[in-house]
Motif scaffolding. Structure first.
Motif, PDB file in Angstrom:
ATOM      1  N   CYS A  44       1.885   7.556   1.888  1.00  0.00           N
ATOM      2  CA  CYS A  44       1.411   6.543   0.944  1.00  0.00           C
ATOM      3  C   CYS A  44      -0.074   6.762   0.656  1.00  0.00           C
ATOM      4  O   CYS A  44      -0.888   6.835   1.576  1.00  0.00           O
ATOM      5  CB  CYS A  44       1.631   5.142   1.496  1.00  0.00           C
ATOM      6  N   GLY A  92      -1.595   4.734  -1.659  1.00  0.00           N
ATOM      7  CA  GLY A  92      -2.055   3.496  -2.306  1.00  0.00           C
ATOM      8  C   GLY A  92      -3.419   3.113  -1.756  1.00  0.00           C
ATOM      9  O   GLY A  92      -3.856   3.644  -0.728  1.00  0.00           O
ATOM     10  N   THR A  93      -4.076   2.169  -2.424  1.00  0.00           N
ATOM     11  CA  THR A  93      -5.462   1.822  -2.065  1.00  0.00           C
ATOM     12  C   THR A  93      -5.614   1.427  -0.593  1.00  0.00           C
ATOM     13  O   THR A  93      -6.492   1.941   0.109  1.00  0.00           O
ATOM     14  CB  THR A  93      -5.968   0.665  -2.956  1.00  0.00           C
ATOM     15  N   ALA A  94      -4.731   0.546  -0.112  1.00  0.00           N
ATOM     16  CA  ALA A  94      -4.872   0.062   1.274  1.00  0.00           C
ATOM     17  C   ALA A  94      -4.724   1.209   2.273  1.00  0.00           C
ATOM     18  O   ALA A  94      -5.509   1.327   3.218  1.00  0.00           O
ATOM     19  CB  ALA A  94      -3.852  -1.030   1.553  1.00  0.00           C
ATOM     20  N   CYS A  95      -3.721   2.051   2.065  1.00  0.00           N
ATOM     21  CA  CYS A  95      -3.527   3.178   2.974  1.00  0.00           C
ATOM     22  C   CYS A  95      -4.678   4.178   2.855  1.00  0.00           C
ATOM     23  O   CYS A  95      -5.110   4.765   3.848  1.00  0.00           O
ATOM     24  CB  CYS A  95      -2.183   3.857   2.707  1.00  0.00           C
ATOM     25  N   CYS A 154       1.773   2.956  -2.669  1.00  0.00           N
ATOM     26  CA  CYS A 154       2.120   1.656  -2.096  1.00  0.00           C
ATOM     27  C   CYS A 154       3.618   1.425  -1.941  1.00  0.00           C
ATOM     28  O   CYS A 154       4.363   1.379  -2.915  1.00  0.00           O
ATOM     29  CB  CYS A 154       1.518   0.488  -2.884  1.00  0.00           C
ATOM     30  N   VAL A 155       4.015   1.297  -0.709  1.00  0.00           N
ATOM     31  CA  VAL A 155       5.419   1.008  -0.419  1.00  0.00           C
ATOM     32  C   VAL A 155       5.568  -0.425   0.093  1.00  0.00           C
ATOM     33  O   VAL A 155       6.592  -0.783   0.652  1.00  0.00           O
ATOM     34  CB  VAL A 155       6.002   2.030   0.590  1.00  0.00           C
ATOM     35  N   GLY A 156       4.530  -1.220  -0.122  1.00  0.00           N
ATOM     36  CA  GLY A 156       4.621  -2.644   0.185  1.00  0.00           C
ATOM     37  C   GLY A 156       4.422  -3.000   1.650  1.00  0.00           C
ATOM     38  O   GLY A 156       4.824  -4.078   2.074  1.00  0.00           O
ATOM     39  N   ALA A 157       3.841  -2.113   2.417  1.00  0.00           N
ATOM     40  CA  ALA A 157       3.586  -2.424   3.825  1.00  0.00           C
ATOM     41  C   ALA A 157       2.119  -2.149   4.128  1.00  0.00           C
ATOM     42  O   ALA A 157       1.771  -1.558   5.152  1.00  0.00           O
ATOM     43  CB  ALA A 157       4.493  -1.581   4.710  1.00  0.00           C
ATOM     44  N   CYS A 158       1.249  -2.614   3.227  1.00  0.00           N
ATOM     45  CA  CYS A 158      -0.174  -2.273   3.278  1.00  0.00           C
ATOM     46  C   CYS A 158      -0.831  -2.623   4.613  1.00  0.00           C
ATOM     47  O   CYS A 158      -1.691  -1.889   5.094  1.00  0.00           O
ATOM     48  CB  CYS A 158      -0.926  -2.978   2.158  1.00  0.00           C
ATOM     49  N   MET A 200       0.719   4.443   5.899  1.00  0.00           N
ATOM     50  CA  MET A 200       2.168   4.513   6.038  1.00  0.00           C
ATOM     51  C   MET A 200       2.682   5.907   5.684  1.00  0.00           C
ATOM     52  O   MET A 200       2.225   6.525   4.721  1.00  0.00           O
ATOM     53  CB  MET A 200       2.844   3.554   5.044  1.00  0.00           C
TER      54      MET A 200
HETATM   55  S1  FES Z   1      -1.053   1.001  -0.019  1.00  0.00           S
HETATM   56 FE1  FES Z   1       0.247   1.990   1.372  1.00  0.00          FE
HETATM   57  S2  FES Z   1       1.748   0.506   1.754  1.00  0.00           S
HETATM   58 FE2  FES Z   1       0.499  -0.438   0.291  1.00  0.00          FE
END
Ligand code: FES
Length: 154
Positions: A80, A82-85, A121-125, A130
């Motif tokens: 992942c 995504g921003t959080a990861c 983002c897989v929804g487990a930020c 992840m």
């Molecule tokens: S950014 Fe990786 S799970 Fe949301």
């Protein structure tokens, strides 16, 4: 897969769908699930079997992201990004996997064991970074944990 075997597989799928041109997407899906990807020869066979231009079969096969024209590994690794990861260190984790497997993102290992890809983002930020391998979700990954995690996959 031997050409004859592939030809038989494709013809079985075409028969199952009664050579219905309007079911091209379903036909390609079935061929991919049988072969793991869509070999060029399978696309040619499909075009001949359905009596439609090869260019049309190609355009459908390349339009949908779910189809692959290249062999894929038995295990698909999705990191992942995504921003959080990302802020939790996903880049370092991805680099470590690339280094361990000797492939870049988007590539498959020569032994066809792994294909490495990224997702957003897989929804487990909260559990980032992840990694998803097949159906397994691995949270709070670190570069140090990669080696032993990969050992769980044959
Ligand atoms: S950014 Fe990786 S799970 Fe949301």
């Amino acid at each position: 897969m031997a050409p004859k075997e592939l030809k038989e597989k494709v013809n079985k799928v075409l028969q199952k769908h009664q050579y219905d041109k309007s079911l091209l997407v379903d036909i390609l899906q079935d061929i991919q699930s049988e072969s793991g990807y869509l070999p060029k020869e399978a696309l040619v066979e499909t075009s001949e079997g359905l009596g439609i231009p090869l260019s049309r079969v190609y355009s459908v096969a390349t339009f949908f992201k779910a189809f692959s024209l290249k062999p894929r590994g038995r295990h698909i690794i999705n990191v992942c990004m995504g921003t959080a990861c990302h802020v939790r260190g996903a880049v370092k984790v991805l680099e470590k996997i690339e280094q361990e497997l000797g492939v870049k993102t988007g590539e498959t290992t020569p032994d066809l064991k792994y294909t490495l890809e990224t997702v957003n983002c897989v929804g487990a930020c909260a559990l980032g970074p992840m990694i998803i391998i097949g159906e397994d979700y691995h949270g709070e990954m670190t570069p140090e944990a990669i080696s032993s995690m990969l050992k769980n996959y044959n």
